[in-house]
Design a protein around this motif. Structure first.
Motif, PDB file in Angstrom:
ATOM      1  N   ALA A 260      21.995  -5.713  72.497  1.00  0.00           N
ATOM      2  CA  ALA A 260      21.479  -7.078  71.697  1.00  0.00           C
ATOM      3  C   ALA A 260      21.798  -7.469  70.855  1.00  0.00           C
ATOM      4  O   ALA A 260      22.980  -6.585  70.223  1.00  0.00           O
ATOM      5  CB  ALA A 260      20.082  -6.994  70.811  1.00  0.00           C
TER       6      ALA A 260
ATOM      7  N   SER B 234      15.447 -12.382  77.009  1.00  0.00           N
ATOM      8  CA  SER B 234      16.465 -11.232  77.570  1.00  0.00           C
ATOM      9  C   SER B 234      17.822 -12.382  77.751  1.00  0.00           C
ATOM     10  O   SER B 234      17.693 -13.602  77.621  1.00  0.00           O
ATOM     11  CB  SER B 234      15.912 -11.111  78.924  1.00  0.00           C
ATOM     12  OG  SER B 234      15.308 -12.231  79.748  1.00  0.00           O
TER      13      SER B 234
ATOM     14  N   THR C   6      19.385  -9.923  74.187  1.00  0.00           N
ATOM     15  CA  THR C   6      18.566  -8.785  75.024  1.00  0.00           C
ATOM     16  C   THR C   6      19.409  -8.218  76.595  1.00  0.00           C
ATOM     17  O   THR C   6      19.649  -9.871  76.913  1.00  0.00           O
ATOM     18  CB  THR C   6      17.327  -8.445  74.979  1.00  0.00           C
ATOM     19  OG1 THR C   6      16.702  -8.487  75.760  1.00  0.00           O
ATOM     20  CG2 THR C   6      16.759  -8.415  73.382  1.00  0.00           C
ATOM     21  N   HIS C   7      19.457  -7.525  76.437  1.00  0.00           N
ATOM     22  CA  HIS C   7      19.410  -6.983  78.399  1.00  0.00           C
ATOM     23  C   HIS C   7      20.796  -7.255  79.042  1.00  0.00           C
ATOM     24  O   HIS C   7      20.586  -8.098  80.020  1.00  0.00           O
ATOM     25  CB  HIS C   7      18.646  -7.284  79.233  1.00  0.00           C
ATOM     26  CG  HIS C   7      17.537  -5.994  78.913  1.00  0.00           C
ATOM     27  ND1 HIS C   7      16.590  -6.028  77.559  1.00  0.00           N
ATOM     28  CD2 HIS C   7      16.662  -4.590  78.887  1.00  0.00           C
ATOM     29  CE1 HIS C   7      15.916  -5.625  77.348  1.00  0.00           C
ATOM     30  NE2 HIS C   7      16.156  -4.349  78.039  1.00  0.00           N
TER      31      HIS C   7
ATOM     32  N   ARG D 117      13.257 -12.721  70.408  1.00  0.00           N
ATOM     33  CA  ARG D 117      13.701 -12.243  71.312  1.00  0.00           C
ATOM     34  C   ARG D 117      13.303 -12.555  72.872  1.00  0.00           C
ATOM     35  O   ARG D 117      12.008 -13.204  73.320  1.00  0.00           O
ATOM     36  CB  ARG D 117      13.138 -10.529  71.295  1.00  0.00           C
ATOM     37  CG  ARG D 117      13.180 -10.040  70.524  1.00  0.00           C
ATOM     38  CD  ARG D 117      12.139  -8.781  71.018  1.00  0.00           C
ATOM     39  NE  ARG D 117      12.448  -7.203  69.306  1.00  0.00           N
ATOM     40  CZ  ARG D 117      12.228  -6.567  69.188  1.00  0.00           C
ATOM     41  NH1 ARG D 117      11.674  -5.585  70.012  1.00  0.00           N
ATOM     42  NH2 ARG D 117      11.831  -6.165  68.174  1.00  0.00           N
TER      43      ARG D 117
ATOM     44  N   SER E 120      23.113  -1.323  70.053  1.00  0.00           N
ATOM     45  CA  SER E 120      22.790  -1.113  71.442  1.00  0.00           C
ATOM     46  C   SER E 120      22.229   0.459  71.456  1.00  0.00           C
ATOM     47  O   SER E 120      22.479   1.163  70.575  1.00  0.00           O
ATOM     48  CB  SER E 120      23.768  -1.108  72.643  1.00  0.00           C
ATOM     49  OG  SER E 120      24.837   0.168  72.291  1.00  0.00           O
TER      50      SER E 120
ATOM     51  N   LEU F 184      16.328  -2.144  66.790  1.00  0.00           N
ATOM     52  CA  LEU F 184      15.501  -3.820  67.061  1.00  0.00           C
ATOM     53  C   LEU F 184      14.823  -4.261  65.576  1.00  0.00           C
ATOM     54  O   LEU F 184      15.069  -4.587  64.744  1.00  0.00           O
ATOM     55  CB  LEU F 184      14.602  -4.702  68.207  1.00  0.00           C
ATOM     56  CG  LEU F 184      15.911  -4.663  69.535  1.00  0.00           C
ATOM     57  CD1 LEU F 184      15.698  -5.612  70.540  1.00  0.00           C
ATOM     58  CD2 LEU F 184      17.195  -5.024  69.559  1.00  0.00           C
TER      59      LEU F 184
END
Length: 430
Positions: free
Chosen positions: A343, A278, A319-320, A276, A358, A235
């Motif tokens: 992400a 999630s 992300t995730h 960021r 990723s 990232l």
């Protein structure tokens, strides 16, 4: 002295000769203004009747749009011009006359302009977009070279699909089935195992029947892969890279951004680090904003990405994501097997995802399990599996879509203006 338009600053108050085309013109009884272009830029040529012979002034008044000319003149500073200079014309010679040039200064419809894309590229707006595209490419090479990456070229013809989807252009490769590449990523993983940090830049193809302003059938991707690099460091490379290209455009494309009317204050703020959020928190955020249609496990569409991006003044990482909506090669999160270490980077101002990346699976047993779950042939992916069999290491990478990035940085609405000859669902010409 022969020179190009972007070199005239070296010859103030001197006479130069430029090979150019007539982009536009206007005249009064005593003065003619020629808008000249030569590929490097645009400059105004001024022809004063009292200072030239009658033949030259008559030619300046009648010369047609897109006629090619040799123009001679004295370079003068002009603070009223965005370019800063103009040419006091002392000579004009026609090279080839253009008759009935189809794209006139009046308004034209999009389809007409797309049918004449080979000529539309000559316009000041399209010239500006292409110069910004070029600067992004130049800065990309500069960034990755400075960071110790090696440029590697993956194949365009492949025997399998990295994303495992059916949105492929199939062709016959002699007596075998082959496909136009959707991504060079798998091959770049092999290159990273040999060279450490690598990147590619090349065309990719998606047989996706989409007509949105964000989609092209053929587009260009920058795809770095890095051995011994895990999720968080991946990232950091992405945000440093995007910051670098934005700041390079601001520094080197001031005239082009002005031509496009781009609000550069929004770009000046694009510096690492980036925020960021999630996937879990993004779902909660969207529900709070009234997006009741989206549920955990669904992929985000353009309206969802835009709503999230509007809460930030920089690109934002989501992300995730859930394992079920991402490709087979992504590494699971260490504390949850239902999400992966990936992400998407969402650009501001409604331009959507510009990067997907990723950490990649490095355990060969888990990779075999994922191939089975996705019904992918071990025969086709044997070589990819062997990357894990012989000295596997944690590794990560990402792909940046060039055209969406050009659209965002230049501020144009549709990606069809960000590639010289766009390939769209209904367009293969010119």
């Amino acid at each position: 002295m022969k020179c190009t338009i972007n070199e005239v600053h070296k010859y103030v108050n001197e006479e130069v000769t430029i090979g150019a085309w007539i982009a536009n013109k206007r005249s009064s009884g005593k003065i003619a203004f020629l808008q000249l272009r030569d590929g490097t830029g645009f400059i105004q040529g001024v022809v004063v009747k009292a200072e030239v012979d009658e033949e030259l002034f008559t030619l300046a008044k009648k010369v047609t749009q897109e006629t090619s000319v040799w123009v001679k003149g004295i370079v003068q500073v002009d603070e009223r011009s965005p370019f800063g200079y103009e040419l006091l014309v002392t000579g004009l010679e026609v090279i080839a006359e253009a008759v009935d040039y189809p794209i006139t200064p009046k308004q034209h419809g999009t389809e007409f302009l797309m049918d004449h894309r080979h000529l539309w590229l000559r316009s000041k707006r399209q010239h500006a977009v292409m110069k910004i595209r070029n600067e992004i490419i130049r800065a990309t090479y500069e960034f990755f070279n400075q960071e110790g990456f090696v440029k590697v070229d993956p194949p365009i013809l492949t025997g399998s699909a990295p994303e495992g989807t059916s949105e492929l252009f199939a062709t016959k490769y002699f007596d075998e089935d082959a496909y136009l590449s959707q991504s060079g990523q798998l091959y770049m993983e092999a290159a990273a195992m040999a060279l450490g940090k690598v990147f590619s830049f090349g065309p990719t193809f998606r047989a996706e029947k989409s007509k949105t302003r964000r989609h092209l059938i053929e587009f260009w991707m920058i795809e770095p892969e890095m051995a011994f690099v895990e999720f968080e460091e991946n990232l950091e490379v992405q945000e440093q890279y995007v910051s670098y290209i934005v700041q390079s455009v601001l520094k080197n494309c001031e005239i082009e951004l002005k031509t496009l009317g781009r609000d550069t204050s929004k770009l000046e703020n694009i510096k690492a680090p980036f925020p960021r959020i999630s996937y879990d928190d993004a779902i909660k955020f969207l529900h709070e904003k009234g997006f009741d249609d989206i549920q955990w496990g669904d992929d985000f569409g353009a309206p969802h990405e835009t709503a999230i991006a509007e809460s930030f003044d920089k690109p934002v990482f989501i992300t995730h994501y859930p394992t079920g909506i991402k490709p087979f090669y992504m590494q699971p999160a260490p504390d949850r097997d239902d999400v992966v270490l990936c992400a998407d980077l969402i650009a501001p101002e409604g331009y959507g995802e510009i990067i997907g990346g990723s950490e990649r699976i490095h355990d060969m047993e888990l990779l075999k399990q994922r191939l089975d779950e996705h019904n992918l042939s071990m025969d086709a992916y044997q070589w990819y599996y062997e990357l894990r069999q012989y000295g596997s290491v944690p590794h990560s990478g990402f792909g940046l879509g060039l055209e969406r990035t050009v659209a965002w940085i230049s501020g144009v609405e549709h990606v069809r203006e960000t590639i010289p000859f766009p390939r769209l669902l209904n367009r293969l010409y010119p």
